[in-house]
Scaffold this motif. Structure first.
Motif, PDB file in Angstrom:
ATOM      1  N   PHE A 121      16.924  18.886  53.360  1.00  0.00           N
ATOM      2  CA  PHE A 121      17.432  19.018  52.071  1.00  0.00           C
ATOM      3  C   PHE A 121      16.268  19.353  51.048  1.00  0.00           C
ATOM      4  CE2 PHE A 121      23.048  20.086  52.025  1.00  0.00           C
ATOM      5  CZ  PHE A 121      22.695  20.681  53.134  1.00  0.00           C
ATOM      6  N   LEU A 122      15.886  17.280  51.411  1.00  0.00           N
ATOM      7  CA  LEU A 122      14.937  17.458  51.029  1.00  0.00           C
ATOM      8  C   LEU A 122      13.836  17.638  50.759  1.00  0.00           C
ATOM      9  CD1 LEU A 122      15.142  13.449  50.802  1.00  0.00           C
ATOM     10  CD2 LEU A 122      15.879  14.704  49.135  1.00  0.00           C
ATOM     11  N   PRO A 123      12.415  18.865  50.510  1.00  0.00           N
ATOM     12  CA  PRO A 123      11.413  18.710  50.595  1.00  0.00           C
ATOM     13  C   PRO A 123      10.313  18.437  51.529  1.00  0.00           C
ATOM     14  CG  PRO A 123      11.565  18.961  48.013  1.00  0.00           C
ATOM     15  CD  PRO A 123      12.882  17.847  49.483  1.00  0.00           C
ATOM     16  N   GLU A 124      10.865  17.313  51.420  1.00  0.00           N
ATOM     17  CA  GLU A 124       9.499  16.428  52.636  1.00  0.00           C
ATOM     18  C   GLU A 124      10.361  16.721  54.279  1.00  0.00           C
ATOM     19  OE1 GLU A 124      11.983  12.951  50.265  1.00  0.00           O
ATOM     20  OE2 GLU A 124      11.095  15.092  49.953  1.00  0.00           O
ATOM     21  N   GLU A 125      11.545  16.200  54.046  1.00  0.00           N
ATOM     22  CA  GLU A 125      12.548  16.883  55.309  1.00  0.00           C
ATOM     23  C   GLU A 125      12.624  17.965  55.834  1.00  0.00           C
ATOM     24  OE1 GLU A 125      15.908  14.615  54.730  1.00  0.00           O
ATOM     25  OE2 GLU A 125      15.322  12.700  54.413  1.00  0.00           O
ATOM     26  N   ARG A 126      12.414  19.364  54.981  1.00  0.00           N
ATOM     27  CA  ARG A 126      12.643  20.374  55.466  1.00  0.00           C
ATOM     28  C   ARG A 126      11.865  20.728  56.713  1.00  0.00           C
ATOM     29  NH1 ARG A 126      13.478  22.982  49.804  1.00  0.00           N
ATOM     30  NH2 ARG A 126      14.990  21.755  49.537  1.00  0.00           N
ATOM     31  N   SER A 127      10.481  20.475  57.252  1.00  0.00           N
ATOM     32  CA  SER A 127      10.695  21.373  58.410  1.00  0.00           C
ATOM     33  C   SER A 127      11.386  20.504  59.927  1.00  0.00           C
ATOM     34  CB  SER A 127       9.079  20.849  58.861  1.00  0.00           C
ATOM     35  OG  SER A 127       8.746  19.569  58.515  1.00  0.00           O
TER      36      SER A 127
END
Length: 200
Positions: A121-127
């Motif tokens: 969910f966090l932008p830095e974990e989205r990939s």
């Protein structure tokens, strides 16, 4: 790392992050899946040839009782297991990195999506890709346009109504519908007229 090790990685619920050896191999497998599905989807093939191509895609033998109406889409392919007397209708999309198992006698309607990957969910974990398996039990019927999300098991003889979004497990012999899918009734409680209508 080879493909079998990558499948084990996914089956252990481990995520895959860009820039890793796992991700590089995943991209290779995805390109292989695109090549096979492009051949499957861009010309007429006999039922026997369709089974050959699906065997190439999954890396597993496909039973002679299996039927598929193309087009069919998969972005990995190697983590799909198909039982006997399975039917998959046209325009289905299987995102199978997390593992998809179709039990004997499963019926998959038009444009069904089986998605086994989630993202952070966090932008830095989205990939990052986070896998969880989908298990479709024996004699399950999934109606057209339904979506089944990661980690869901659908018990044998259950029915998923057209357009449903299945976010949690479905017990054997149950009918679910809606977004998110909810219990409607038991297959055993259908009237004789309703059962005949299903066969019409």
């Amino acid at each position: 790392m080879d493909t079998e090790q990558l499948i084990q990685h996914f089956n252990q619920g481990k995520s895959v992050t860009p820039g890793t050896a796992e991700h590089d191999l995943l991209l290779q497998c995805s390109n292989d899946a695109m090549r096979i599905t492009a051949e499957l989807n861009t010309a007429y093939h006999s039922p026997e040839r369709i089974r050959e191509l699906m065997s190439q895609l999954t890396g597993k033998p496909i039973d002679g009782s299996f039927t598929l109406f193309p087009p069919f889409y998969s972005d990995f392919g190697k983590n799909i297991t198909i039982g006997k007397n399975v039917f998959i209708n046209a325009c289905c999309c299987f995102q199978d990195q997390g593992g998809i198992t179709l039990g004997d006698g499963a019926l998959i309607g038009h444009r069904v999506v089986l998605a086994t990957i989630n993202h952070g969910f966090l932008p830095e974990e989205r990939s990052s890709c986070r896998p969880a398996p989908i298990v479709i039990g024996r004699n399950v019927w999934i109606g057209s346009g339904a979506v089944v999300l990661p980690g869901v098991t659908i018990g044998e003889n259950a029915i998923v109504a057209a357009g449903a979004v299945v976010t949690r497990d479905v017990e054997a012999g149950c009918i679910v519908a809606g977004t998110p899918a909810r219990f409607i009734r038991s297959v055993a409680d259908m009237t004789p007229q309703e059962k005949r209508a299903c066969l019409a």
